[in-house]
Write an enzyme that holds these catalytic residues in place. Structure first.
Site, PDB file in Angstrom:
ATOM      1  N   ARG A 100       0.973  -1.159   0.056  1.00  0.00           N
ATOM      2  CA  ARG A 100       0.075   0.061   0.105  1.00  0.00           C
ATOM      3  C   ARG A 100       0.864   1.218   0.021  1.00  0.00           C
ATOM      4  NH1 ARG A 100      -3.489  -1.357   5.087  1.00  0.00           N
ATOM      5  NH2 ARG A 100      -1.661  -2.171   5.607  1.00  0.00           N
ATOM      6  N   LYS A 116       2.177   2.003   7.258  1.00  0.00           N
ATOM      7  CA  LYS A 116       2.667   1.247   8.459  1.00  0.00           C
ATOM      8  C   LYS A 116       3.520   2.255   9.217  1.00  0.00           C
ATOM      9  CE  LYS A 116       1.641  -2.554   8.709  1.00  0.00           C
ATOM     10  NZ  LYS A 116       0.462  -3.087   9.235  1.00  0.00           N
ATOM     11  N   TYR A 122      -0.570   4.479  10.337  1.00  0.00           N
ATOM     12  CA  TYR A 122      -0.886   3.650  11.676  1.00  0.00           C
ATOM     13  C   TYR A 122       0.451   3.381  12.516  1.00  0.00           C
ATOM     14  CZ  TYR A 122      -4.978   1.831   9.049  1.00  0.00           C
ATOM     15  OH  TYR A 122      -6.061   1.518   8.620  1.00  0.00           O
ATOM     16  N   HIS A 181       0.151   1.862  16.121  1.00  0.00           N
ATOM     17  CA  HIS A 181       0.019   0.596  17.193  1.00  0.00           C
ATOM     18  C   HIS A 181       1.088   0.645  18.123  1.00  0.00           C
ATOM     19  CE1 HIS A 181      -3.589  -0.864  14.811  1.00  0.00           C
ATOM     20  NE2 HIS A 181      -2.772  -0.685  13.789  1.00  0.00           N
ATOM     21  N   GLU A 234      -4.974   4.655  14.032  1.00  0.00           N
ATOM     22  CA  GLU A 234      -6.212   3.668  14.622  1.00  0.00           C
ATOM     23  C   GLU A 234      -6.805   4.362  15.845  1.00  0.00           C
ATOM     24  OE1 GLU A 234      -2.519   3.350  14.455  1.00  0.00           O
ATOM     25  OE2 GLU A 234      -1.885   3.123  16.673  1.00  0.00           O
ATOM     26  N   ASP A 269      -4.722 -11.264  14.051  1.00  0.00           N
ATOM     27  CA  ASP A 269      -3.914  -9.759  14.668  1.00  0.00           C
ATOM     28  C   ASP A 269      -4.133  -9.528  15.971  1.00  0.00           C
ATOM     29  OD1 ASP A 269      -6.462  -8.791  14.163  1.00  0.00           O
ATOM     30  OD2 ASP A 269      -5.909  -6.908  13.271  1.00  0.00           O
TER      31      ASP A 269
HETATM   32  N1  LIG Z   1      -6.253 -10.071   9.552  1.00  0.00           N
HETATM   33  C1  LIG Z   1      -6.436  -8.784   8.992  1.00  0.00           C
HETATM   34  O1  LIG Z   1      -5.838  -8.447   8.181  1.00  0.00           O
HETATM   35  C2  LIG Z   1      -7.425  -7.953   9.818  1.00  0.00           C
HETATM   36  C3  LIG Z   1      -7.749  -6.815   8.973  1.00  0.00           C
HETATM   37  C4  LIG Z   1      -8.899  -6.162   9.957  1.00  0.00           C
HETATM   38  C5  LIG Z   1      -9.289  -6.352  11.063  1.00  0.00           C
HETATM   39  N2  LIG Z   1      -8.902  -7.411  11.654  1.00  0.00           N
HETATM   40  C6  LIG Z   1      -9.259  -7.822  12.921  1.00  0.00           C
HETATM   41  O2  LIG Z   1     -10.727  -8.659  12.860  1.00  0.00           O
HETATM   42  C7  LIG Z   1     -11.320  -8.286  14.258  1.00  0.00           C
HETATM   43  C8  LIG Z   1     -12.783  -7.774  14.166  1.00  0.00           C
HETATM   44  O3  LIG Z   1     -12.714  -6.510  13.650  1.00  0.00           O
HETATM   45  P1  LIG Z   1     -13.733  -5.526  13.572  1.00  0.00           P
HETATM   46  O4  LIG Z   1     -13.401  -4.185  12.969  1.00  0.00           O
HETATM   47  O5  LIG Z   1     -14.979  -6.279  12.819  1.00  0.00           O
HETATM   48  O6  LIG Z   1     -14.255  -5.279  15.136  1.00  0.00           O
HETATM   49  P2  LIG Z   1     -15.686  -4.908  15.555  1.00  0.00           P
HETATM   50  O7  LIG Z   1     -15.532  -4.415  17.069  1.00  0.00           O
HETATM   51  O8  LIG Z   1     -16.649  -4.152  14.751  1.00  0.00           O
HETATM   52  O9  LIG Z   1     -16.630  -6.197  15.793  1.00  0.00           O
HETATM   53  C9  LIG Z   1     -16.169  -7.127  16.791  1.00  0.00           C
HETATM   54  C10 LIG Z   1     -17.551  -8.009  17.232  1.00  0.00           C
HETATM   55  O10 LIG Z   1     -17.341  -9.136  17.920  1.00  0.00           O
HETATM   56  C11 LIG Z   1     -18.283  -9.551  18.849  1.00  0.00           C
HETATM   57  N3  LIG Z   1     -17.676 -10.221  19.898  1.00  0.00           N
HETATM   58  C12 LIG Z   1     -16.816 -10.026  20.950  1.00  0.00           C
HETATM   59  N4  LIG Z   1     -16.733 -11.022  21.453  1.00  0.00           N
HETATM   60  C13 LIG Z   1     -17.357 -11.923  21.288  1.00  0.00           C
HETATM   61  C14 LIG Z   1     -17.742 -13.413  21.382  1.00  0.00           C
HETATM   62  N5  LIG Z   1     -17.099 -14.084  22.579  1.00  0.00           N
HETATM   63  N6  LIG Z   1     -18.478 -14.003  20.512  1.00  0.00           N
HETATM   64  C15 LIG Z   1     -18.923 -13.612  19.329  1.00  0.00           C
HETATM   65  N7  LIG Z   1     -18.825 -12.203  19.147  1.00  0.00           N
HETATM   66  C16 LIG Z   1     -18.120 -11.543  19.816  1.00  0.00           C
HETATM   67  C17 LIG Z   1     -18.495  -7.764  19.181  1.00  0.00           C
HETATM   68  O11 LIG Z   1     -19.602  -7.788  19.831  1.00  0.00           O
HETATM   69  C18 LIG Z   1     -18.615  -7.147  17.965  1.00  0.00           C
HETATM   70  O12 LIG Z   1     -19.847  -7.007  17.318  1.00  0.00           O
HETATM   71  C19 LIG Z   1     -10.243  -7.539  15.029  1.00  0.00           C
HETATM   72  O13 LIG Z   1      -9.592  -8.490  15.804  1.00  0.00           O
HETATM   73  C20 LIG Z   1      -9.331  -6.823  13.915  1.00  0.00           C
HETATM   74  O14 LIG Z   1      -8.055  -6.444  14.391  1.00  0.00           O
HETATM   75  C21 LIG Z   1      -8.039  -8.036  10.958  1.00  0.00           C
END
Ligand SMILES: NC(=O)c1ccc[n+]([C@@H]2O[C@H](COP(=O)([O-])OP(=O)(O)OC[C@H]3O[C@@H](n4cnc5c(N)ncnc54)[C@H](O)[C@@H]3O)[C@@H](O)[C@H]2O)c1
Length: 372
Positions: free
Chosen positions: A15, A75, A94, A96, A118, A270
């Site tokens: 990016r 980053k 970003y 972190h 973030e 992550d």
């Molecule tokens: N791997 C990647 O490249 C990448 C990219 C973007 C985001 N992410 C990760 O994805 C994850 C989700 O991000 P998001 O933006 O959707 O967050 P978000 O806060 O919008 O959504 C998280 C959801 O999880 C629910 N939740 C919490 N505990 C729970 C449980 N025990 N059981 C079921 N549901 C539960 C919450 O109620 C909420 O609705 C984060 O860890 C974020 O860092 C990873």
């Protein structure tokens, strides 16, 4: 202001902090923009696009860091980049910082002012500069999960949409936030039978109101989770407990209850991952097998679609970048408490309480930093 955008140097980061469109807007606001040569190449933006937008091209990152008032990146600055930051320079990217004491130390020592994507907030209580990447990862999850389900990749050999006479894949999405909602929409659009599990009744009410008919919702009790997981061809992990490691929702022992060749896509990797057997993988080697269940656990999923991700991030950062350039960081942050929430470092002081707590460092309140 002179705005500089260096090439990202973190491994596998394609990016770029500014799109040609962002450069064009900044130039139209009367600013000078300098982009490192080939900075946009990985996202499909050649130097000519930036030149056409009115930007200058610099041969090296050194030139950019030496001359720019504000550095716009994707980053966190790497060690070599941090050495080039200087007092009074503004960094918008970003960061972190909480798990990264070395970077925090270097930023404090540089004397720069650093605003972290973030931690910028919005009026709805969301994180507007994180959301675009969650949208990308969410929409990508069923796509990579569908590939993982193919027989040659170790999967069950199930087609997402089925065909006439053959039922579709069953997809379970754990967590119905930004990632989960976008994952569910795409999986449903591919024709899969989709259920979203969440622990927030408010969130499930919203999903049911808006998407009822496209996918189902279910309360994320341990019992419901394993019951749905047993029948699933694909499970997408999308939970987040802010500031905490992801809870482990499927244990190693429970893998034997899943369908052989099922695909587990752990987007929450992550934050440590929400399946006990998850470990971070890379785009080069994204999947692995544990007890016949295929895991996809790439920690920087948006990097796979660098062009879409760059444009989505640029759309979200542009208004803030322009406000910082037009008004200077102090006035821009005074006028917008959501941008002030992004202030993490100023003139050798940490200005974000959660980072200070995580690293055991003193914090100057951002309001006081505005006056410092
Ligand atoms: N791997 C990647 O490249 C990448 C990219 C973007 C985001 N992410 C990760 O994805 C994850 C989700 O991000 P998001 O933006 O959707 O967050 P978000 O806060 O919008 O959504 C998280 C959801 O999880 C629910 N939740 C919490 N505990 C729970 C449980 N025990 N059981 C079921 N549901 C539960 C919450 O109620 C909420 O609705 C984060 O860890 C974020 O860092 C990873």
């Amino acid at each position: 202001m002179r705005i500089g955008c260096p090439t990202e140097i973190k491994p596998q980061e394609y990016r770029v902090g500014m799109t040609p469109n962002a450069a064009r807007e900044a130039v139209a606001h009367g600013h000078a923009v300098v982009i490192q040569t080939n900075a946009g190449a990985g996202a499909g933006f050649p130097d000519e696009d930036y030149i056409a937008a009115g930007a200058e091209i610099a041969a090296t990152a050194e030139e950019i860091f030496a001359s720019a008032d504000m550095i716009v990146k994707v980053k966190e600055p790497q060690a070599g980049e941090r050495k080039m930051l200087r007092e009074g320079q503004l960094l918008f990217t970003y960061l972190h910082l909480a798990p990264d004491p070395e970077q925090t130390h270097d930023l404090l020592e540089s004397g720069c002012t650093a605003i972290a994507y973030e931690t910028v907030t919005d009026a709805a209580g969301g994180l507007p500069l994180l959301a675009p990447m969650s949208e990308v990862a969410g929409r990508l999850a069923p796509q990579v999960g569908a590939w993982t389900l193919q027989k040659a990749n170790g999967g069950r050999g199930v087609l997402m949409g089925g065909v006439p006479g053959v039922g579709p894949a069953r997809v379970v999405v754990i967590g119905g936030g930004v990632v989960g909602t976008h994952a569910a929409r795409i999986a449903a659009g591919m024709g899969a039978d989709v259920t979203v599990l969440d622990r927030s009744l408010g969130r499930m009410r919203y999903l049911d109101d808006v998407f009822g008919g496209q996918f189902k919702t279910s309360y994320a009790s341990a019992g419901n989770t394993i019951e749905l997981a047993r029948e699933a061809d694909m499970i997408i992990g999308a939970v987040l407990i802010p500031g905490a490691a992801a809870p482990k929702l499927i244990s190693r022992a429970q893998l034997s209850e899943l369908k052989p060749g099922a695909a587990l896509v752990d987007v929450a990797i992550d934050q440590g991952g929400c399946f006990e057997t998850s470990r971070a993988t890379t785009h080069q080697d994204p999947i692995y097998d544990v007890d016949g269940v295929m895991h996809y656990c790439v920690a920087n999923m948006p990097g796979a679609v660098a062009r879409t991700s760059t444009i989505a991030l640029g759309n979200a950062t542009m208004p803030f970048m322009l406000a910082l350039a037009d008004k200077g960081w102090r006035k821009a942050c005074e006028d917008d408490p959501h941008l002030l929430a992004g202030l993490n470092v100023h003139a050798g002081k940490l200005t974000y309480f959660a980072v200070g707590k995580a690293l055991g460092l003193d914090v100057l309140s951002p309001q006081l930093a505005l006056k410092a």
